[in-house]
Scaffold this active site. Structure first.
Site: not given
Length: 532
Positions: A291-292, A466-468
């Protein structure tokens, strides 16, 4: 209750599949979505991003387990629970990632996923207002629009980046991602263009497509090792549906591995803890989570020209509303972030290793009430973290949230890159271009300079952007969950199509790549690659 294809998840990729698999009229297609229809008006107004961030009806509202490197905080992870999924509640930013990302996927043994293979698919999904070109398409389902407003504070920040050696760019999805400039958004005529709008809406009247909302999948059904259907809960009733050709899992990076485990597919040790019979042992399910992690640096501005000021003034709010109603322009047509930046901060990086999201707004949390003073935010995240986490069931009940363990900042390179990115943000805020705008630093308090102070800031404020991805990774190694055609390894008639299949996190926002994955999955299925 029998169909050719059953799609679990009416989100970013699921809506793509619903459209493409039903287009010929030859196949009966069912799509199951656990959330409601996308009728909430704020979903479709770009600035409504703030209205859905914590809305329990349209957002799963997950939390991680305590994160050791972030002061043992539990981080909030929003995910869309509505037709369109997270494409209905996200920040609308259209980024593909770097060509090297996809070449990296191919180098891992994933044939057909190199940049030369995915670029035509990206062009296919675009209806870009810039028109057709070597890098863009103009006839696809998703509207891609430029931000036409050029706020004074944003121009100064781009100038500050240029002063720090970061070039100005007008296209992050062109020949090179590197630079600072304005994002393109997944909007059409000032309204959000989610997957539900771009893909599902045009297909809803097809007689061979059935869409069931508020239908929560409980498990995938198997005949031996062949996926044969889905059990789901709707209006208090437990229902079963059969799939003659395939079950396609498109529930996202959190819930796709969760549903596999609930169905008996995964690491036997984890399944055994919850007394779930093993259908198929697959140790990689739920692993490889990436994630980011973002750090939001917030500054007080010397001039009352920010969105904070707009939202504190009734007259300015009325003006914003009128601009949107009559011209579909202004802050309501943009959402939160106008400007982005991709830059290199580590000496060994050949391509950008950090990304900025820049907003003319400050708030203690994303979507909270803005501060009562002029402010702007420089949010920075490392693009390709080395840290890996996991997502596994915490209960045999589908309604129970899984245990999410991102393990942020557990690799030294992630700390090096993150601190260098934060320092670059500070340098931009201090640049001569920003002399007339930057008043003082709100977070981190003061212009903190030592590594210790900046680490403390990162630990107390770091949050997901919000990038899983990655929890059902694609590949041929023993930990891979799907092959290069997205078929679950060792099982038949079961495919996964969402961000969970990414073996490596892309260098940027994940919505457009998830649409691309949905398109590729449909191509594989309709191209005859649907039989093992």
């Amino acid at each position: 209750m029998e169909f050719d294809y059953v799609i679990i998840g009416g989100g970013t990729a699921g809506c793509v599949l619903a459209n493409r698999l039903s287009a010929s009229g030859k196949h009966q297609v069912l799509m199951l979505e656990a959330g409601p229809a996308d009728t909430y008006p704020w979903i479709h107004i770009p600035i409504g991003y703030a209205k859905t961030m914590f809305h329990p009806r349209y957002n799963w509202g997950f939390y991680t387990e305590p994160e050791p490197e972030l002061n043992n905080r539990k981080l909030y992870w929003p995910r869309g629970k509505v037709l369109g999924g997270s494409s209905s509640i996200n920040g609308l930013i259209y980024i593909r990632g770097q060509a090297e990302d996809y070449d990296g996927w191919a180098a891992l043994g994933n044939e057909g996923w190199a940049w030369k293979d995915v670029l035509p698919t990206f062009k296919k999904l675009e209806n870009n207002e810039r028109g057709e070109s070597a890098y863009h398409g103009a006839n696809g389902p998703l509207g891609c629009s430029d931000i036409h407003d050029r706020p004074e504070i944003m121009e100064a920040i781009i100038g500050g980046a240029r002063e720090m050696g970061v070039p100005t760019t007008d296209d992050f999805n062109g020949a090179s991602q590197e630079g600072a400039g304005y994002y393109q958004l997944l909007t059409r005529k000032g309204r959000r263009c989610s997957s539900a709008v771009g893909y599902l809406a045009p297909a809803r009247q097809r007689p061979n497509l059935t869409v069931e909302t508020e239908a929560m999948a409980q498990k995938i059904l198997f005949d031996g090792t062949r996926a044969s259907g889905v059990e789901f809960l709707q209006a208090g009733a437990l229902k079963r549906v059969r799939a003659h050709r395939e079950v396609i899992l498109a529930a996202g990076a959190i819930q796709s591995p969760q549903l596999l485990e609930l169905s008996g597919v995964g690491n036997p040790a984890i399944l055994g803890k919850h007394c779930i019979p093993v259908i198929h042992a697959l140790r990689g399910v739920g692993e490889n989570l990436q994630d980011h992690l973002q750090f939001r640096l917030m500054y007080r501005c010397k001039k009352p020209i920010t969105t904070n000021d707009d939202l504190r003034s009734w007259t300015r709010k009325i003006g914003i509303g009128l601009r949107y109603v009559f011209a579909r322009s202004g802050p309501m047509a943009v959402g939160i972030n106008h400007v982005g930046m991709f830059a290199r901060v580590l000496p060994e990086s050949a391509t950008p290793d950090i990304q900025f999201h820049v907003a003319a707004l400050t708030a203690d949390r994303v979507a909270d009430k803005p501060h009562p003073w002029p402010g702007f935010t420089l949010s920075v995240c490392q693009l390709r973290p080395k840290s890996r986490g996991s997502i596994h069931i915490a209960s045999p009940l589908a309604a129970a949230a899984p245990a999410i363990r991102p393990n942020y900042l557990t690799e030294e390179e992630d700390w090096r890159c993150s601190l260098a990115g934060v320092r670059l943000a500070q340098s931009i805020a201090r640049s001569s271009e920003m002399r007339d705008y930057t008043d003082s630093s709100y977070k981190p308090a003061g212009f903190a300079d030592s590594d210790e102070a900046l680490k403390a800031f990162c630990r107390e404020s770091g949050a997901t952007i919000f990038h899983p991805v990655g929890t059902c990774k694609m590949g041929s190694d023993p930990d891979a969950v799907v092959d290069s055609r997205l078929r679950v390894r060792g099982l038949s008639n079961l495919r996964i199509a969402d961000a969970s299949i990414m073996p490596l996190l892309v260098s940027g926002n994940t919505s457009a790549p998830s649409v691309m994955i949905g398109e590729k999955a449909a191509e594989f299925i309709l191209g005859g690659a649907d039989v093992h």
